[in-house]
Scaffold this active site. Sequence first.
Site, PDB file in Angstrom:
ATOM      1  N   HIS A 123      -3.356  -5.039   0.351  1.00 38.60           N
ATOM      2  CA  HIS A 123      -2.677  -5.679   1.666  1.00 38.60           C
ATOM      3  C   HIS A 123      -2.986  -6.915   1.378  1.00 38.60           C
ATOM      4  O   HIS A 123      -3.775  -7.671   2.064  1.00 38.60           O
ATOM      5  CB  HIS A 123      -3.544  -5.116   2.576  1.00 38.60           C
ATOM      6  CG  HIS A 123      -3.204  -3.521   3.048  1.00 38.60           C
ATOM      7  ND1 HIS A 123      -2.327  -3.285   3.779  1.00 38.60           N
ATOM      8  CD2 HIS A 123      -3.961  -2.426   2.716  1.00 38.60           C
ATOM      9  CE1 HIS A 123      -2.120  -1.828   3.923  1.00 38.60           C
ATOM     10  NE2 HIS A 123      -3.358  -1.549   3.149  1.00 38.60           N
ATOM     11  N   CYS A 150       0.941  -1.427   0.125  1.00 38.71           N
ATOM     12  CA  CYS A 150       0.050  -0.004   0.160  1.00 38.71           C
ATOM     13  C   CYS A 150       0.790   1.189   0.147  1.00 38.71           C
ATOM     14  O   CYS A 150       1.256   1.702  -0.963  1.00 38.71           O
ATOM     15  CB  CYS A 150      -0.884  -0.154   1.105  1.00 38.71           C
ATOM     16  SG  CYS A 150      -2.461   1.040   0.808  1.00 38.71           S
ATOM     17  N   GLU A 159      -0.947  -9.142   2.854  1.00 38.44           N
ATOM     18  CA  GLU A 159      -1.128  -9.733   4.281  1.00 38.44           C
ATOM     19  C   GLU A 159      -2.343 -10.010   4.991  1.00 38.44           C
ATOM     20  O   GLU A 159      -2.496 -11.140   5.841  1.00 38.44           O
ATOM     21  CB  GLU A 159      -0.260  -8.961   5.283  1.00 38.44           C
ATOM     22  CG  GLU A 159      -1.077  -7.591   5.853  1.00 38.44           C
ATOM     23  CD  GLU A 159      -0.979  -6.421   4.748  1.00 38.44           C
ATOM     24  OE1 GLU A 159      -0.473  -6.622   3.603  1.00 38.44           O
ATOM     25  OE2 GLU A 159      -0.981  -5.319   5.377  1.00 38.44           O
TER      26      GLU A 159
HETATM   27  N1  GLN Z   1      -1.794   6.746   3.036  1.00 38.88           N
HETATM   28  C1  GLN Z   1      -2.004   6.048   1.731  1.00 38.88           C
HETATM   29  C2  GLN Z   1      -3.320   6.172   1.290  1.00 38.88           C
HETATM   30  O1  GLN Z   1      -4.394   6.678   1.776  1.00 38.88           O
HETATM   31  C3  GLN Z   1      -1.836   4.512   2.120  1.00 38.88           C
HETATM   32  C4  GLN Z   1      -2.736   3.718   3.054  1.00 38.88           C
HETATM   33  C5  GLN Z   1      -2.181   2.553   3.550  1.00 38.88           C
HETATM   34  O2  GLN Z   1      -1.134   2.223   3.412  1.00 38.88           O
HETATM   35  N2  GLN Z   1      -3.138   1.670   3.950  1.00 38.88           N
HETATM   36  O3  GLN Z   1      -3.545   5.814   0.152  1.00 38.88           O
END
Ligand code: GLN
Length: 552
Positions: A525, A389, A527
Amino acid sequence: MTRFIFIVGGVMSGIGKGVTAASLARILYNRGYAVSAVKIDPYVNVDAGTMNPVEHGEVFVTSDGMECDQDIGTYERFLGVDLPGINSITTGQIFQEVIRKERGLEYNGRCVEVVPDIPNEVIRRLKLAARQARADILLVEIGGTAGEYQNILYLEAARFMRHESPQDVAVVLVSYLPIPHALREMKTKPTQQAVHALQAAGLQPDFIVGRAAQPIDVPRKRKLAIFCNVAEENVISAPNLSSVYEVPLQFEREEFAKRLCKKMRIPIRKPKAVYEKPWMQFIHRSQKSTKTVSIGILGKYFASGAFVLEDVYISVIEAIKHAAWERGLTPKIQWLDSEAYEQFPQKIKELKQFDGIIVPGGFGARGTEGKIGAIHYLRTKYIPFLGLCFGMQLAVVEFARNVANMRQAHTTEINPQTKFPVIDIMPEQVTKIHEKILGGSMRLGNYTCKVIPHTLAQHAYSRKKRTNIAVIANERHRHRYEFNNEFKSKLERLGLICSGINPDKQLVEIIELKNHPFFIGTQFHPELRSRPLNPHPLFLAFIEAAHKKPSV
Ligand code: GLN
């Protein structure tokens, strides 16, 4: 008829109520019962999404997009299923629903009261979760500790349910038995007091799970039984074990499932080999692993005063373990602080001693330049890298800055004025932010990702079988910002490969690099989908690459 097992904490938090609920769920599931699990979080937030990670720990996201407590992740890992968002209950949701009904005159003009209307709404939710899961048995973990003001209405709900049909409801108290250093003796008094607190709320526990550094011996089991009014065989010893995944085995040794079935008057079945055997094999693999693989996690949400909080990245840690054990390796995980790399850039060189580095999800500016500096090092020194992410977004920023020469490239989350917004906010998010609709409004839950043939990612997903067929993956998301397609062709020309695309919106889901042993970033994600019996393919591929890295 669904049976309900309430799991309540005693003495202090953080002693493994979630793992207890998950392990109980697992041993009952092994017996062929349809089992599901619910987590109740007594805070007023509607969901976990608006809380600071240091305060809350990991925010787990369900496939249907609920931002919830990490315990839901534990249940999913132990049961090997996707749980729906309705299995996560908070005080915010309960009050919101009661107030909505009141405004809609659904209470037929009567006075709406904290008791019984709040516990009744809790009961409605629990029965709904049980119905939707067609559960024979629903595990219900009540957050917090007996004696706390916050969870009293949930204990009241359990009391109502037990009053209505005593044999369908079991209460398990998970309590802590300290062994003070100076005394070198296991003390039962705090647990006795936790039982008194529970009794004051009208609930007598049927079982006590005694968490301690060591097994509970017979004299202390007896003492707990007498003073807590519990049958001696219903005092279950839960000593520290080398991995949480061994807890179901410990519960089997203590004949916990048998006693629970007896209490709830359901058939005492034997575990089915089809369910139990793979779990045992997994435990053996984890215990037998001899060679190590060293993985660094570069984040910023570790420190809380003088302590280090690992819970913030629990799913990442578990996903590393699942993949490493699957390959017969013992993971050595180390925390790396991105802010330190910002202050002392020469420290980044320490990354070369790791077999692989993960840059997990994150929000906000703090520590960001440290992460970008680290990613630069990993890219140019050919060290396996997995960006999750925010980690993926920053890999794009680094590539744009240093390969495409867009020196000011950034994500607009950190620099809204950047000339090169290679990561930008999604258009539908702009209005939400303007209207201050910030809770539960990110891109959340499952979205499809078409994985492009002949890429590293495709290779991983198809487990090396056929590299010429596009794989469709379903992965969980939690973000507001996105790869900016305006820069796609330029970055691709310079060697960035967009190896996963969301087919509906053409959003970039995975990026990778050629001529690097392993450099992958995912907008989702992975994970959150890794399971002990089914490690995530990208984590497996990452661990394999890390294992191949020559040591320095
Ligand atoms: N801050 C980033 C976004 O909002 C990544 C979010 C995250 O890593 N879950 O897109």
